[in-house]
Design a protein around this motif. Structure first.
Motif, short mmCIF file in Angstrom:
data_model
loop_
_atom_site.label_atom_id
_atom_site.label_comp_id
_atom_site.label_asym_id
_atom_site.label_seq_id
_atom_site.Cartn_x
_atom_site.Cartn_y
_atom_site.Cartn_z
N SER A 542 73.44 12.15 5.84
CA SER A 542 74.22 11.40 4.86
C SER A 542 75.34 10.63 5.56
CB SER A 542 74.82 12.35 3.82
OG SER A 542 75.81 13.15 4.40
N PRO A 543 75.59 9.39 5.16
CA PRO A 543 76.60 8.56 5.85
C PRO A 543 77.99 9.21 5.88
CG PRO A 543 75.24 7.20 4.43
CD PRO A 543 74.86 8.61 4.14
N ALA A 544 78.43 9.80 4.77
CA ALA A 544 79.76 10.41 4.76
C ALA A 544 79.86 11.54 5.76
CB ALA A 544 80.09 10.91 3.35
N ALA A 545 78.80 12.34 5.88
CA ALA A 545 78.82 13.46 6.82
C ALA A 545 78.85 12.95 8.26
CB ALA A 545 77.60 14.35 6.59
N VAL A 546 78.07 11.91 8.55
CA VAL A 546 78.04 11.37 9.92
C VAL A 546 79.40 10.80 10.29
CG1 VAL A 546 77.04 9.60 11.40
CG2 VAL A 546 75.56 10.95 9.88
N LEU A 547 80.03 10.03 9.40
CA LEU A 547 81.34 9.43 9.71
C LEU A 547 82.41 10.50 9.85
CD1 LEU A 547 79.89 6.79 9.15
CD2 LEU A 547 81.87 6.04 7.82
N THR A 548 82.33 11.56 9.03
CA THR A 548 83.30 12.65 9.17
C THR A 548 83.16 13.32 10.52
OG1 THR A 548 83.26 13.01 6.78
CG2 THR A 548 84.10 14.80 8.15
N GLY A 549 81.92 13.57 10.95
CA GLY A 549 81.71 14.15 12.28
C GLY A 549 82.21 13.24 13.39
N LEU A 550 82.03 11.93 13.25
CA LEU A 550 82.54 10.99 14.26
C LEU A 550 84.06 10.97 14.30
CD1 LEU A 550 80.09 7.99 13.79
CD2 LEU A 550 80.10 9.66 15.64
N ASP A 551 84.71 11.18 13.15
CA ASP A 551 86.17 11.28 13.14
C ASP A 551 86.63 12.45 14.00
OD1 ASP A 551 86.77 9.09 11.57
OD2 ASP A 551 86.53 10.20 9.69
N ARG A 552 85.96 13.59 13.86
CA ARG A 552 86.33 14.75 14.67
C ARG A 552 86.11 14.45 16.16
NH1 ARG A 552 83.62 17.55 10.42
NH2 ARG A 552 81.75 17.76 11.75
N LEU A 553 85.01 13.78 16.47
CA LEU A 553 84.75 13.42 17.86
C LEU A 553 85.84 12.50 18.41
CD1 LEU A 553 82.88 13.28 20.37
CD2 LEU A 553 81.77 11.30 19.29
N VAL A 566 79.09 0.69 10.95
CA VAL A 566 78.41 0.61 9.67
C VAL A 566 77.13 1.43 9.78
CG1 VAL A 566 77.29 -1.57 10.28
CG2 VAL A 566 77.44 -0.88 7.88
N TYR A 567 76.92 2.30 8.78
CA TYR A 567 75.79 3.24 8.81
C TYR A 567 75.06 3.10 7.48
CZ TYR A 567 73.45 7.85 9.17
OH TYR A 567 72.54 8.87 9.23
N VAL A 568 73.76 2.80 7.56
CA VAL A 568 72.93 2.63 6.37
C VAL A 568 71.77 3.63 6.45
CG1 VAL A 568 71.50 1.07 5.04
CG2 VAL A 568 73.54 0.19 6.20
N LEU A 569 71.72 4.54 5.50
CA LEU A 569 70.61 5.48 5.41
C LEU A 569 69.63 4.94 4.37
CD1 LEU A 569 69.39 8.20 6.27
CD2 LEU A 569 70.63 9.25 4.35
N LEU A 570 68.46 4.53 4.83
CA LEU A 570 67.48 3.86 3.98
C LEU A 570 66.30 4.79 3.70
CD1 LEU A 570 66.44 1.30 2.54
CD2 LEU A 570 65.47 0.59 4.75
N ASP A 571 66.02 4.97 2.39
CA ASP A 571 64.82 5.71 1.95
C ASP A 571 63.74 4.67 1.68
OD1 ASP A 571 62.83 7.13 0.61
OD2 ASP A 571 64.28 8.50 -0.29
#
Length: 717
Positions: A542-553, A566-571
């Motif tokens: 999920s985009p929110a989870a990925v960006l939150t993890g990158l904040d910690r990094l 910019v992160y787009v998760l496409l189904d």
């Protein structure tokens, strides 16, 4: 501090000696003494003026003193002459005492003037305005601290005012019949002694050949001594000797005023003549210097445009030929071991270039290898060249009759040698030597910069290629194309990046990011972010989870660079895209009919910035729609910010309609307008078209391609 290398020294001609008008003080004092004796004798033998004339004499003294005071103060301050400024302070006190004595003199003010000054105080003021300059002259001759000058002047002025106010108890000095008491005569003889000491110390301090201002001060002190001496000898007012004393008082300050004013005028005239001559001489030097500077600036501009060491060598040799007037030039640089090799040349044909490459400068004989540790060499005969460089006998330089050899250095590091030569003997002019010395200094800096640039560019390009994906995933329901273009100016590596992460058969993550800055640091941070995105997406896409993890990094990396994403998760089955942006430009979504939408939703601050929960937004993606993710280099105009976004969106829409499912053609058209030579920033673009609708162009669904250098023909399936 390290001394400058001879190649970088600037020769400046010394200034012409400034005019220095001096006064022979011994001769001036002798003339003053003879003139005073002659004047006193003439005055005694003739009738003396009437008493009313005393006021005229009394008034003339402070007027002349005022003129002298102004000039002495101004010139003493301008010339930073502490001794003269001390005397000017004493003269200021004397002027005040003279004025106070004048307004209380019986002939002018029988009642003692506005302050009611009595006869005793009037006589004391006479002594005070002689002693004040004498005391100041002693202080100046003895180098008294300048901090004492103002307090001493204020104290002296205060004593004069107190005397005028009869605030100082005094014994009887002047009798009612205007004769002097024995005490007054004794005090005057004591004042003569003080003046004699002051004049002697002053003469010893300034010397016989004294500067004009100091010389006239010495003359004034001697005249003041004669004034007091005659006044003591007269012992009574209005006698011939007393009139002689009063006349010498006027002469003291008249001579001082005339002397310093004339000295100042002469000094100004001499300074003007000196200034004109020096200016004309310096203008000639300046024209030569401007020519040198202009040529060096032109060379600096040429060297600034040279990027590689070979380009620097070509520019350096060409500019050296133009600067030195010698037709042949070569640049030899240090190679492995002790050898030197040819990096560039000018005025050589192929045969000569091949020969000069095998000069053998690393032989034990003196040559450029020795020159690297020495000074520039300018030789004007064939014999001198062969004696200095024996190896030239088997090189194109064997016919040289004029040679200039200059070390190319960067600080204490020897980089190479610049060799210029001509077959005709000549002596290089001083201006040509200066130009070549300056060019050699600039060449060292440019060559070192080019070598460092080349090393870093090679390392950065290798790192860049290793960090960007070598291929995009092959998905049957999605056509992908990506491109990375380095900046056209400066270091050709940066922090722009793209990636496409296959999460499952139906989920794919499209990512474009930008690390602000250039060079290895930005590229290495970009690689860390790309790796982290892949790791985080595999755990929770999920985009929110990925960006939150990158904040910690970002907080753990402790970096100062700004990173956007910019992160787009496409189904691909449901046609639903979840978009999240961390300070990045919005993606563009183009429907099958060619209508473009800028997806502004899901925006939050750049990575690592203090913020609340990361936002994400859901977007419906119809079959045949096109997603375009990009970095700011493709739309940003340095002068106007992001004003190119609107035009970029229109261009993308036109390219999408024109090329249909040919995503590679879309990327090519999109980047066609971004190849300006003035573009400084790098560019990353990722294009994804959902399969489904045939838009009329040659179908290419399921193709995934990527280019990382902008060159045609690099297609990875």
């Amino acid at each position: 501090m390290e001394a400058p290398h001879p190649a970088t020294r600037v020769e400046i001609e010394p200034r012409l000696p400034a005019p220095d008008r001096r006064l022979d003080l011994v001769w001036a004092l002798g003339v003053t003494a003879l003139a005073s004796v002659a004047y006193v004798g003439a005055l005694i033998l003739h009738l003396v003026p009437g008493r009313d004339w005393a006021v005229v004499f009394f008034g003339a003294a402070p007027i002349c003193a005022a003129f002298a005071l102004v000039v002495l103060h101004v010139r003493g301050r301008a010339e930073r002459d502490a001794a003269v400024r001390w005397f000017a302070a004493g003269l200021a006190v004397a002027w005040l005492a003279m004025v106070l004595q004048l307004i209380s003199f019986p002939v002018l003010s029988p009642g003692g003037g506005p302050f009611g000054t009595d006869a005793q105080s009037n006589a004391a003021l006479y002594l005070w305005f002689h002693l004040a300059p004498a005391a100041a002259a002693v202080a100046g001759a003895l180098n008294a601290p300048r901090a004492w000058r103002l307090p001493s002047a204020v104290a002296g002025a205060g004593v004069a005012v107190l005397l005028a106010l009869n605030a100082v108890p005094l014994p009887v000095l002047l009798l009612p019949d205007a004769t002097f008491t024995g005490l007054l005569v004794g005090l005057e003889y004591a004042a003569v002694g003080v003046l004699a000491v002051a004049a002697t110390l002053w003469v010893l301090r300034v010397g016989r050949a004294a500067p004009a201002l100091r010389g006239w001060v010495g003359v004034a002190l001697s005249l003041s001594l004669y004034d007091v001496l005659l006044n003591a000898f007269a012992a009574e007012r209005f006698t011939p000797v007393w009139w002689a004393s009063l006349s010498l008082r006027v002469a003291t300050y008249a001579v001082l005023a005339i002397g310093v004013v004339v000295s100042m005028l002469v000094r100004l005239a001499e300074t003007e003549s000196y200034g004109e001559a020096e200016m004309e001489r310096r203008e000639t030097q300046l024209r030569s210097s401007l020519r040198v500077t202009s040529q060096l600036l032109s060379c600096a501009e040429d060297l600034a445009r040279a990027v590689t060491p070979e380009q620097v060598a070509a520019v350096l040799c060409a500019d050296a030929v133009a600067a030195g007037g010698l037709p042949h030039a070569s640049l030899l640089v240090s190679g492995p071991g002790e050898g030197l090799h040819l990096l560039g040349s000018f005025g050589y044909d192929d045969r000569m270039r091949a020969e000069v490459t095998d000069i053998g400068w690393d032989t034990p004989h003196p040559g450029p290898q020795t020159l690297l540790r020495g000074d520039p060499v300018f030789l004007g005969s064939a014999d001198a060249i062969r004696a200095q460089f024996p190896a030239v006998a088997r090189t194109p330089l064997r016919g040289a009759a004029t040679l200039a050899a200059l070390p190319i250095r960067f600080g204490n590091e020897a980089l190479g040698a610049l060799i210029l030569w001509d077959g005709a003997p000549r002596a290089l002019e001083r201006l040509q030597r200066q130009l070549l010395n300056g060019l050699a200094a600039e060449g060292g800096l440019a060559l070192k910069r080019a070598q460092a640039y080349e090393n870093e560019a090679n390392a950065a390009a290798t790192l860049q290629r290793s960090l960007l994906p070598s291929r995009l995933p092959d998905l049957p329901s999605l056509s992908l194309a990506a491109r990375y273009l380095p900046g056209e100016r400066g270091l050709r590596v940066g922090g722009d990046w793209y990636d496409c992460v296959k999460i499952s058969d139906r989920l794919v993550a499209l990512v474009v990011g930008d690390v602000m800055g250039k060079g290895l640091r930005a590229a290495s941070l970009m690689g860390q972010l790309r790796t982290s995105v892949r790791s985080l997406a595999s755990a929770d896409p999920s985009p929110a989870a990925v960006l939150t993890g990158l904040d910690r990094l970002s907080s753990m990396l402790d970096t100062y660079e700004i990173a956007t994403l910019v992160y787009v998760l496409l189904d691909t089955e449901s046609g639903v895209a979840t978009v999240a942006r961390a300070g990045h430009l919005p993606p563009i979504l183009i429907d099958p009919e060619g209508r473009a939408t800028v997806v502004e939703a899901g925006s939050s601050p750049p990575l690592g910035s203090p913020s609340g929960p990361r936002l994400e937004a859901r977007v419906d993606v119809r079959p045949g729609s096109l997603f375009v993710l990009y970095t700011d280099g493709i739309v940003e105009e340095r002068a106007t910010g992001l004003d190119g976004l609107e035009g970029f969106v229109s261009m993308v829409a036109r390219a999408a309609v024109a090329h249909g499912d040919d995503v590679e053609g879309i990327v090519t058209d999109v980047l066609a307008g971004a190849g300006s030579p003035e573009r400084a920033d790098d560019i990353a673009v990722l294009v994804a078209r959902a399969a489904g609708v045939d838009t009329g162009a040659s179908g290419d669904a399921g193709r995934a391609s990527t280019r990382t250098d902008g060159k045609p023909g690099l297609l990875v399936r």
